[in-house]
Motif scaffolding. Structure first.
Motif, mmCIF file in Angstrom:
data_model
loop_
_atom_site.group_PDB
_atom_site.id
_atom_site.type_symbol
_atom_site.label_atom_id
_atom_site.label_comp_id
_atom_site.label_asym_id
_atom_site.label_seq_id
_atom_site.Cartn_x
_atom_site.Cartn_y
_atom_site.Cartn_z
ATOM 1 N N ALA B 9 -26.943 -28.992 21.861
ATOM 2 C CA ALA B 9 -26.935 -27.785 22.687
ATOM 3 C C ALA B 9 -25.520 -27.470 23.136
ATOM 4 O O ALA B 9 -25.086 -26.320 23.145
ATOM 5 C CB ALA B 9 -27.847 -27.972 23.896
ATOM 6 N N ALA B 12 -23.405 -26.044 20.380
ATOM 7 C CA ALA B 12 -23.767 -24.685 20.011
ATOM 8 C C ALA B 12 -23.153 -23.645 20.954
ATOM 9 O O ALA B 12 -23.133 -22.466 20.643
ATOM 10 C CB ALA B 12 -25.285 -24.521 20.028
ATOM 11 N N ARG B 13 -22.640 -24.118 22.081
ATOM 12 C CA ARG B 13 -22.019 -23.163 23.000
ATOM 13 C C ARG B 13 -20.843 -22.493 22.316
ATOM 14 O O ARG B 13 -19.984 -23.159 21.739
ATOM 15 C CB ARG B 13 -21.554 -23.919 24.260
ATOM 16 N N ARG B 14 -20.798 -21.181 22.342
ATOM 17 C CA ARG B 14 -19.794 -20.513 21.529
ATOM 18 C C ARG B 14 -18.417 -20.537 22.189
ATOM 19 O O ARG B 14 -18.302 -20.442 23.391
ATOM 20 C CB ARG B 14 -20.187 -19.068 21.210
#
Lengths: 268, 361
Positions: B9, B12-14
C-alpha cells in the motif's frame, strides 16, 4: 453525498434485456447517486456487461425505464449522451497506429465541432487524465506497442478526458498489475468524491470491489441477488450461492473491508 | 502477512507529479503547425513534380517559347496535350489516394481501395460494354465515360446492398463482397474481350490498365469537381474516421452516428471512383501505397492523412505517368502498369522493413 432525488445520476427501474429471444437481464432496479461508485459482481455470463450496455444506451432494454441525470436515456442524442456518459469496454481494439495522446484526445470528440482540431483546453483535459493514470511518459508511443495494462489505462484516461458525469467501466482492472489496480481504483474513488462523477464498474476481484466500491450489485443469472454496501452483501451465503464455491470471509487489515478467501467447490 | 500488505500500500502511494507543459506534448498529436507544414511541403513537392512532368515528354518542347508565343507548336502541345494530361494525372491520383485512405478507415483495413471493393471494375465493364455496343452512336465520346460512371455507381449499390446484413454494414463483409465483385467484373470483362474484335481489345486494355491519354479540359474539370468536392465531404468526417478505428461500440459511445458516417463515406468514395474510372480506367495501387506510406510517416490521424494523401497522390501519379509516356517513347505504357510495377515491389519492401507493426498498422 446525501441521498436526495436530485442527486441521482443514473436510475434503472425494472429493466430487462434480451438478445433475440434469450433473456439476459431480468427486472433490474437501482439508483446511483452522484459521486457514488457501484461495483457489479457475479460469475461469467451473469449479465454484467449487458447491464452496462443497457445503461450506456447501446442496447435497448426490452422492458423498464432508464434515467440519466433525471432525464430519460432515450431522450438524449448521441453527442449529448457522449458529453455526460463515458464507457470503457472490456476489449479495446485500435485499427491504426494512433499515439497514446491521440487516443486520449479522442475522448474530446463529443465536445468538438466538425473540421476542428483540439484546443489547448482539450489538451489540458487530456493531460490531466493522463497524469492521473501515469501515462504522460507514454504520450507519443504508438498504442500497439503498449502492454495490456498500459493500454487499459489509456482507455480509462480517454473516458476521463470526456469529462463525463457518469462512467461505465467494464472490467477496468483486468490486465492491471497490483500497483495499478490499487492506484486506479483509488483514483476513481477520489474522482467520485471530488468531482461527483458516478462510476459503475463490473469487477471480478471481489476484494478490490469490497475495498473501493460504495455499494455492490450481485448479479446471478441476469437477476439481482443482492444490492448494498460490501459489509451487507458480501456474506458467505450470498457468495456461495453466486459462485458455487465455499468461501471464508475475513477482514482486509488495511481498509477494513471484507476479504474473501475462496475454498473448494461445493458439493451440489 | 499484514506487514507485506501495508508495504504494498505504501509503495503504491504516488510520487508528486512533475508539471508537464502542453507544448511538450506537441510531437504526440496533430497540431495546426504540423498540419500546415506537412501539407505545404507535400504541396510544393507535388507542384515540382508537375512542373518537371510538364517540361518533359515524348516530344521536346521549349517551355519559354510555349508561354511567350501563342502561335508556336510548343504552345499548342503545352496547352492542348501536355498540361491537360499532367492535370488529369494529378487530379485522378489525388482522388484515388484520398479514396483509398477513406475506404481503409471505413473497413478498418489498410488493404482496402476502390479496386478491391469492386467499384472501379464495374465502371470499367460499363465503359467496355458501351464501347462495344454504342460504336455507331453519335456521341460515343461522351456516352462511354457516362456509362462507366453509371456502372460504377450500380456496382457500388450492389456491393452495398449485398454487404448489408440486418441493416448493418459490417466492414469485413463489405471487404469480402467487394473482392468477390472485383473478381466477377474482371471475369465479365475478359468474357467481353474474347467476343469483340481485335480493334476493341486494345481499348479494353486501356480501361483495364488505366491511361491519361489525350484528356479534354472538360474531363479534367469534371474529375476536379468530384475530387475536390469529395475531399471536402470526407474531411468533414475525418475525425469520425479516427473514432471508427476504435471499433463500432467505442465510436458510437463517443457520439458517432456509425450507420450514417459509413453510408456517407461509401457513397462519396464511390462517386469519386466512378468519376476517375470514367476518364482514366482502372489505376491500381495509388490508393493503397500512398496512404500507407503517409501513415507510416505522418501518423494515423485522418484529418492530416486525407489532405496529405490528396497532395501526395497527385505527385505520385504524375510521376508514374511521366515514366509511362517517356521511358519507351514514342510508345506509351499504360500508367496503371507503372503504378503497379513500381508500387508492388516498393510496397513489399516497406512491409518487410517495418515488420509486423506495419502489417498491423
Amino acid at each position: 453525498m446525501t441521498r436526495r432525488p436530485d442527486n441521482v445520476a443514473l436510475a434503472l427501474t425494472q429493466v430487462s434485456a434480451a438478445y433475440g429471444q434469450r433473456g439476459v437481464l431480468h427486472d433490474i432496479s437501482f439508483t446511483l447517486q452522484r459521486g457514488e461508485m457501484l461495483a457489479i459482481v457475479g460469475p461469467n455470463g451473469a449479465g454484467k456487461s449487458t447491464l452496462l450496455r443497457v445503461a450506456g444506451g447501446s442496447l435497448r432494454p426490452s422492458r423498464g425505464e432508464i434515467e440519466l441525470l433525471q432525464r430519460p436515456l432515450a431522450a438524449y442524442n448521441r453527442r449529448e449522451l457522449a458529453r455526460v456518459l463515458a464507457t470503457v469496454a472490456q476489449e479495446n481494439p485500435v485499427a491504426f497506429r494512433f499515439t497514446v495522446l491521440e487516443i486520449v484526445l479522442m475522448g474530446r470528440a463529443p465536445h468538438l465541432g466538425a473540421f476542428r482540431l483540439e484546443t489547448r483546453h482539450d489538451l489540458a483535459a487530456a493531460l490531466s487524465a493522463m497524469e492521473l493514470f501515469d501515462l504522460v511518459p507514454l504520450a507519443d508511443r504508438p498504442i500497439d506497442e503498449l502492454s495490456g495494462g498500459e493500454r487499459k489505462r489509456v482507455f480509462l484516461a480517454r473516458a476521463l478526458a470526456q469529462q463525463p458525469r457518469v462512467m461505465l467501466l467494464d472490467e477496468p482492472t483486468a490486465f492491471l498489475d497490483m500497483r495499478h489496480v490499487v492506484e486506479i481504483l483509488r483514483q476513481f474513488r477520489e474522482l467520485c468524491a471530488r468531482s461527483g462523477i458516478a462510476v459503475v464498474a463490473t469487477m471480478h476481484d471481489l476484494n478490490a470491489a469490497a475495498s473501493y466500491a460504495d455499494r455492490l450489485l450481485l448479479l446471478s443469472g441476469g437477476a439481482r441477488l443482492a444490492l448494498g454496501p460490501p459489509d451487507e452483501v458480501l456474506t458467505v451465503r450470498n457468495l456461495e450461492q453466486l459462485y458455487g464455491v465455499s468461501v471464508q470471509i475475513g477482514r482486509n487489515p488495511v481498509t477494513g473491508a471484507p476479504a474473501i478467501f475462496p475454498g473448494g467447490a461445493m458439493k451440489t | 502477512m499484514r506487514g507485506k500488505i501495508s508495504e504494498h500500500a505504501a509503495a503504491a502511494r504516488r510520487p508528486e507529479p512533475v508539471p508537464v507543459s502542453l507544448e511538450s506534448l506537441d510531437a504526440a498529436h496533430l497540431t495546426r503547425t504540423r498540419m500546415l507544414l506537412t501539407l505545404g511541403i507535400l504541396g510544393i513537392g507535388s507542384t515540382m513534380v508537375g512542373v518537371i512532368a510538364t517540361a518533359f515528354g515524348s516530344v521536346h518542347i521549349n517551355l519559354l517559347r510555349a508561354l511567350r508565343d501563342p502561335l508556336s507548336p510548343d504552345h499548342a502541345i503545352l496547352i492542348g496535350a501536355r498540361l491537360p494530361r499532367v492535370f488529369m494525372g494529378a487530379i485522378v491520383g489525388a482522388l484515388l489516394a484520398t479514396v483509398g485512405a477513406a475506404l481503409q478507415a471505413l473497413v478498418r483495413n489498410p488493404l482496402a481501395e476502390g479496386g478491391i471493393l469492386g467499384i472501379s471494375g464495374g465502371g470499367a465493364l460499363g465503359a467496355i460494354l458501351a464501347m462495344a455496343l454504342l460504336t455507331q452512336a453519335p456521341a460515343a465520346d461522351v456516352l462511354v465515360p457516362l456509362c462507366a460512371f453509371v456502372a460504377s455507381l450500380l456496382s457500388m449499390l450492389a456491393v452495398y446492398r449485398l454487404a448489408r446484413l440486418e441493416g448493418r454494414l459490417e466492414p469485413f463483409t463489405l471487404l469480402l463482397v467487394g473482392v468477390i465483385f472485383n473478381a466477377f467484373w474482371g471475369a465479365a470483362i475478359m468474357l467481353v474481350n474474347s467476343v469483340v474484335n481485335f480493334y476493341f481489345s486494345r481499348s479494353i486494355l486501356f480501361w483495364l490498365m488505366g491511361s491519361f491519354e489525350a484528356p479534354t479540359w472538360r474531363e479534367v474539370a469534371i474529375v476536379s469537381v468530384a475530387a475536390i468536392g469529395g475531399l471536402v465531404i470526407l474531411l468533414g468526417y475525418a475525425r469520425d474516421m479516427n473514432l471508427l478505428s476504435l471499433g463500432d461500440d467505442d465510436a458510437a459511445q463517443l457520439g458517432v452516428d456509425i450507420a450514417r458516417v459509413r453510408r456517407i463515406i461509401f457513397v462519396a468514395t464511390s462517386v469519386m471512383i466512378g468519376a476517375a474510372v470514367s476518364v482514366s480506367g482502372i489505376i491500381s495501387f495509388v490508393g493503397l501505397i500512398v496512404p500507407h506510406l503517409l501513415r507510416l510517416a505522418l501518423g494515423a490521424d485522418h484529418r492530416l492523412l486525407l489532405p496529405a494523401s490528396f497532395l501526395a497522390g497527385a505527385g505520385f501519379t504524375v510521376a508514374a505517368d511521366l515514366i509511362a509516356r517517356t521511358v519507351v517513347a514514342p510508345t506509351e505504357l499504360p500508367v496503371g502498369a507503372i503504378t503497379a510495377l513500381c508500387g508492388g515491389p516498393f510496397f513489399i519492401y516497406v512491409l518487410r522493413r517495418e515488420g509486423r507493426k506495419s502489417l498491423l498498422l
